[in-house]
Design a protein around this motif. Structure first.
Motif, PDB file in Angstrom:
ATOM      1  N   CYS A 231      -9.551  16.346  33.504  1.00  0.00           N
ATOM      2  CA  CYS A 231      -9.675  17.796  33.626  1.00  0.00           C
ATOM      3  C   CYS A 231     -10.911  18.116  34.459  1.00  0.00           C
ATOM      4  CB  CYS A 231      -9.761  18.464  32.260  1.00  0.00           C
ATOM      5  SG  CYS A 231     -11.178  17.960  31.258  1.00  0.00           S
TER       6      CYS A 231
ATOM      7  N   TRP B 118      -2.437  28.054  31.537  1.00  0.00           N
ATOM      8  CA  TRP B 118      -1.964  26.664  31.510  1.00  0.00           C
ATOM      9  C   TRP B 118      -0.443  26.595  31.712  1.00  0.00           C
ATOM     10  CZ3 TRP B 118      -4.261  29.311  27.506  1.00  0.00           C
ATOM     11  CH2 TRP B 118      -3.488  29.613  26.381  1.00  0.00           C
TER      12      TRP B 118
ATOM     13  N   ALA C 174      -3.468  23.921  34.106  1.00  0.00           N
ATOM     14  CA  ALA C 174      -3.920  23.507  32.777  1.00  0.00           C
ATOM     15  C   ALA C 174      -5.165  22.629  32.856  1.00  0.00           C
ATOM     16  CB  ALA C 174      -2.802  22.758  32.055  1.00  0.00           C
ATOM     17  N   GLN C 175      -5.261  21.810  33.912  1.00  0.00           N
ATOM     18  CA  GLN C 175      -6.429  20.944  34.057  1.00  0.00           C
ATOM     19  C   GLN C 175      -7.698  21.727  34.395  1.00  0.00           C
ATOM     20  OE1 GLN C 175      -4.542  18.105  36.923  1.00  0.00           O
ATOM     21  NE2 GLN C 175      -5.248  16.573  35.453  1.00  0.00           N
TER      22      GLN C 175
ATOM     23  N   PHE D  57      -1.177  17.073  29.776  1.00  0.00           N
ATOM     24  CA  PHE D  57      -1.073  18.252  30.628  1.00  0.00           C
ATOM     25  C   PHE D  57       0.362  18.473  31.104  1.00  0.00           C
ATOM     26  CE2 PHE D  57      -5.444  16.906  30.745  1.00  0.00           C
ATOM     27  CZ  PHE D  57      -6.135  18.098  30.618  1.00  0.00           C
TER      28      PHE D  57
ATOM     29  N   ARG E 227       1.977  21.279  26.926  1.00  0.00           N
ATOM     30  CA  ARG E 227       1.584  22.671  27.186  1.00  0.00           C
ATOM     31  C   ARG E 227       2.410  23.654  26.379  1.00  0.00           C
ATOM     32  NH1 ARG E 227       2.562  21.276  32.393  1.00  0.00           N
ATOM     33  NH2 ARG E 227       3.900  23.117  32.658  1.00  0.00           N
TER      34      ARG E 227
END
Length: 453
Positions: free
Chosen positions: A276, A320, A326-327, A348, A353
């Motif tokens: 991330c 996300w 999302a990262q 991810f 998610r």
């Protein structure tokens, strides 16, 4: 100094001349080997991501039997397309290295360009690592000197400073003289760019920035070798690099301090342990540590409060809805810290998610910036996490995440990370070859054989 010369541009050229044939300190050679291995691992794993596959499809018509084999793509591409695709792949999974003081990712610009350059000219392992170091020092020094102006102007430092470092690195491999290297910098500056608007959505474009930087720098060096010219003293020139990308008035000296007189910045570059954005990792690690230390379950936590610096806090507004976003999402990554205690690539994906617990927990997460935290950045990367439970609250302040110079990833963990990213079919061969590349008399041939395998 003539009217067209500029102290910052001259400082970079001086560094290139000084390090061209000079032996590197052992610590710097070791760091260069680590970053070569780490970035290559990110490339090998990143080839499986959707953006990389899409770019490979776009680049497929340029494939040629005499091109360089792209691992995992089933294509042989000319050097510029190879650099574009591998740089995109390396930046595509948020596991590439970086330099905190410049908020920049040097590896995905420099390493793909150098790998592509091995198709152009023979090079020893020692020369390859020396070129890598020159590239890293260029990227990091420029990004640091222009921080936070580059970010405030709306640009992504990786695709701004990245082409300059890639050009310097490839120029070393091609044997450019000082005049040609100056033109390469001028050409690379016109190939720089990349906007930071991806925090508002459309995060896929961020992945392309690494590849764009690698390709622009590679082509700049090749064009300079072919006799194409560009403005001299480009960094401090009117309408030049520093003015365009950081609002620096023309003629103001960036006061670059560079090796061999100054310390090597590559020693301060971090290696990521989590998949991330680096801005989120100190808070992520603090939350994981608090939950483990106090044996907290997600149901025990009523609220999560994160105090951090402004650049990191901007990620609180990122959703996300897709893998790439999302990262970069503070709420999502903090939810992973509490729900999973880790941030692996698989977490991810679509299934992770869609976990309803993520949305529930994200609604209890607050991220704020404070003047105190801003004052600590970029000297540190601070975050203070407070978890409120039914019985009270627990708090932890972190100045950085693991993988930095103060908390380095040991060699054995780095090589384990590489093996996980490379996969069982490629890991052993690549790991052994790259780890000992400093002693390779023909690194270019070695890399081509690895890519062909």
């Amino acid at each position: 100094m003539t009217q067209t010369q500029d102290p910052a541009t001259e400082a970079l050229l001086d560094m290139g001349d000084a390090l061209r044939d000079a032996p590197l300190p052992d610590t710097v050679t070791h760091a260069a080997t680590r970053h070569l291995l780490d970035t290559t691992g990110a490339i090998l794993a990143g080839m499986d991501q959707q953006v990389s596959r899409a770019l490979a499809q776009v680049l497929a018509p340029s494939a040629t039997t005499g091109g360089m084999a792209v691992p995992g793509a089933g294509l042989r591409l000319p050097p510029d397309a190879f650099a574009y695709l591998t740089g995109t792949a390396g930046h595509g999974i948020e596991l590439d290295d970086g330099y905190r003081q410049g908020t920049v990712h040097p590896g995905v610009a420099v390493v793909p360009a150098l790998l592509a350059a091995t198709h152009l000219r023979p090079v020893s392992g020692a020369a390859l690592l020396r070129a890598l170091v020159i590239g890293y020092e260029t990227v990091c020094a420029l990004a640091e000197a222009m921080h936070p102006g580059t970010r405030q102007q709306g640009f992504h430092p990786t695709s701004v400073a990245g082409p300059m470092g890639a050009a310097m690195a490839v120029g070393q491999i091609l044997g450019l003289d000082r005049g040609q290297m100056g033109h390469a910098l001028g050409l690379a500056a016109s190939g720089a760019g990349g906007l930071f608007a991806f925090l508002s959505g459309g995060g896929d474009v961020k992945r392309l920035h690494g590849g764009q930087a690698a390709r622009a720098g590679l082509l700049a060096a090749q064009l300079a070798q072919a006799g194409v010219t560009a403005p001299a003293g480009i960094i401090g020139a009117p309408s030049g690099f520093a003015q365009a990308f950081a609002g620096v008035p023309p003629g103001r000296d960036l006061a670059l301090r560079l090796p061999p007189e100054a310390p090597f910045r590559i020693l301060d570059c971090y290696i990521k342990p989590h998949a991330c954005c680096r801005h989120l990792q100190p808070a992520f690690e603090a939350a994981v540590h608090l939950c483990r230390t106090h044996k907290l379950q997600p149901s025990d936590i009523r609220s999560v409060q994160v105090e951090t610096y402004s650049i990191a806090a901007h990620h609180a507004r990122v959703g996300w809805g897709d893998f790439a976003s999302a990262q970069l999402s503070f709420p999502y990554v903090m939810a992973l810290a509490i729900l999973q205690g880790r941030a692996d690539l698989a977490l991810f994906g679509d299934a992770a998610r869609a976990d309803p617990r993520v949305a529930d927990l994200a609604g209890r997460i607050t991220v704020t910036a404070s003047p105190d935290m801003d004052a600590r950045y970029p000297r540190q990367r601070p975050a203070c996490v407070t978890l409120l439970t039914a019985t009270g609250e627990v708090r932890e302040d972190r100045s950085e995440a693991s993988g930095c110079r103060e908390m380095p990833l040991p060699d054995d963990r780095l090589r384990a990370k590489f093996r996980d990213l490379a996969g069982p079919g490629r890991a052993a061969g690549w790991d052994a070859a790259l780890w000992s590349i400093a002693d390779a008399p023909d690194a270019a041939g070695l890399i081509r054989r690895l890519c062909d395998a």
